[in-house]
Scaffold this motif. Structure first.
Motif, mmCIF file in Angstrom:
data_model
loop_
_atom_site.group_PDB
_atom_site.id
_atom_site.type_symbol
_atom_site.label_atom_id
_atom_site.label_comp_id
_atom_site.label_asym_id
_atom_site.label_seq_id
_atom_site.Cartn_x
_atom_site.Cartn_y
_atom_site.Cartn_z
ATOM 1 N N ASP A 3 0.855 -1.186 0.000
ATOM 2 C CA ASP A 3 0.000 0.000 0.000
ATOM 3 C C ASP A 3 0.889 1.233 0.000
ATOM 4 O O ASP A 3 1.612 1.496 0.944
ATOM 5 N N GLY A 5 -0.334 4.272 -0.382
ATOM 6 C CA GLY A 5 -1.142 5.403 0.039
ATOM 7 C C GLY A 5 -1.830 6.074 -1.132
ATOM 8 O O GLY A 5 -1.626 5.730 -2.290
ATOM 9 N N THR A 13 -4.975 18.036 -5.269
ATOM 10 C CA THR A 13 -4.384 18.599 -4.056
ATOM 11 C C THR A 13 -4.949 19.989 -3.784
ATOM 12 O O THR A 13 -5.293 20.321 -2.648
ATOM 13 N N ARG A 45 1.682 12.621 -2.348
ATOM 14 C CA ARG A 45 1.076 11.601 -1.481
ATOM 15 C C ARG A 45 0.213 12.285 -0.428
ATOM 16 O O ARG A 45 0.573 13.327 0.105
ATOM 17 N N ARG A 46 -0.893 11.688 -0.124
ATOM 18 C CA ARG A 46 -1.819 12.246 0.876
ATOM 19 C C ARG A 46 -1.108 12.438 2.210
ATOM 20 O O ARG A 46 -1.320 13.432 2.896
ATOM 21 N N ARG A 47 -0.227 11.514 2.551
ATOM 22 C CA ARG A 47 0.473 11.644 3.831
ATOM 23 C C ARG A 47 1.399 12.861 3.847
ATOM 24 O O ARG A 47 1.655 13.438 4.897
ATOM 25 N N GLU A 48 1.893 13.289 2.672
ATOM 26 C CA GLU A 48 2.714 14.496 2.596
ATOM 27 C C GLU A 48 1.857 15.745 2.827
ATOM 28 O O GLU A 48 2.303 16.709 3.438
ATOM 29 N N GLU A 50 -0.870 15.767 4.679
ATOM 30 C CA GLU A 50 -1.167 15.748 6.109
ATOM 31 C C GLU A 50 0.037 16.222 6.915
ATOM 32 O O GLU A 50 -0.118 16.990 7.871
ATOM 33 N N ALA A 51 1.239 15.810 6.527
ATOM 34 C CA ALA A 51 2.451 16.262 7.222
ATOM 35 C C ALA A 51 2.627 17.768 7.067
ATOM 36 O O ALA A 51 2.998 18.465 8.022
ATOM 37 N N GLU A 54 0.225 19.487 9.405
ATOM 38 C CA GLU A 54 0.588 19.322 10.809
ATOM 39 C C GLU A 54 1.846 20.108 11.183
ATOM 40 O O GLU A 54 2.110 20.318 12.360
#
Length: 79
Positions: A3, A5, A13, A45-48, A50-51, A54
């Motif tokens: 996975d 992501g 985006t 990436r979605r996690r980027e 979110e990072a 944050e």
């Protein structure tokens, strides 16, 4: 298969962050938002995202909007 992501393009985006595609490109150019170039297109990436959110994104986003001449005028103090 591993996975990796959720992966978004510039348009997706921008819609997700509710900002313009130009601002997304500025964030990538300034290194505020990590992205990868795949051929002629950017992939994020979605996690980027979110990072980025944050990590104090408000300051960076304000700077980008200001640099692009897109920063909205602040309302005056309320009486």
């Amino acid at each position: 298969m591993t996975d990796v992501g959720i992966i978004l393009d510039i348009r997706e985006t921008a819609a997700f962050l509710r900002i313009s595609e130009k601002t997304v490109r500025l964030l990538i150019q300034r290194g505020e938002l990590r992205a990868s170039r795949v051929g002629c297109c950017w992939r994020i990436r979605r996690r980027e995202i979110e990072a980025y959110l944050e990590s104090g994104a408000n300051v960076a986003l304000d700077d980008c909007l200001d640099a692009a001449g897109l920063k909205p005028a602040r309302a005056g103090p309320r009486d």
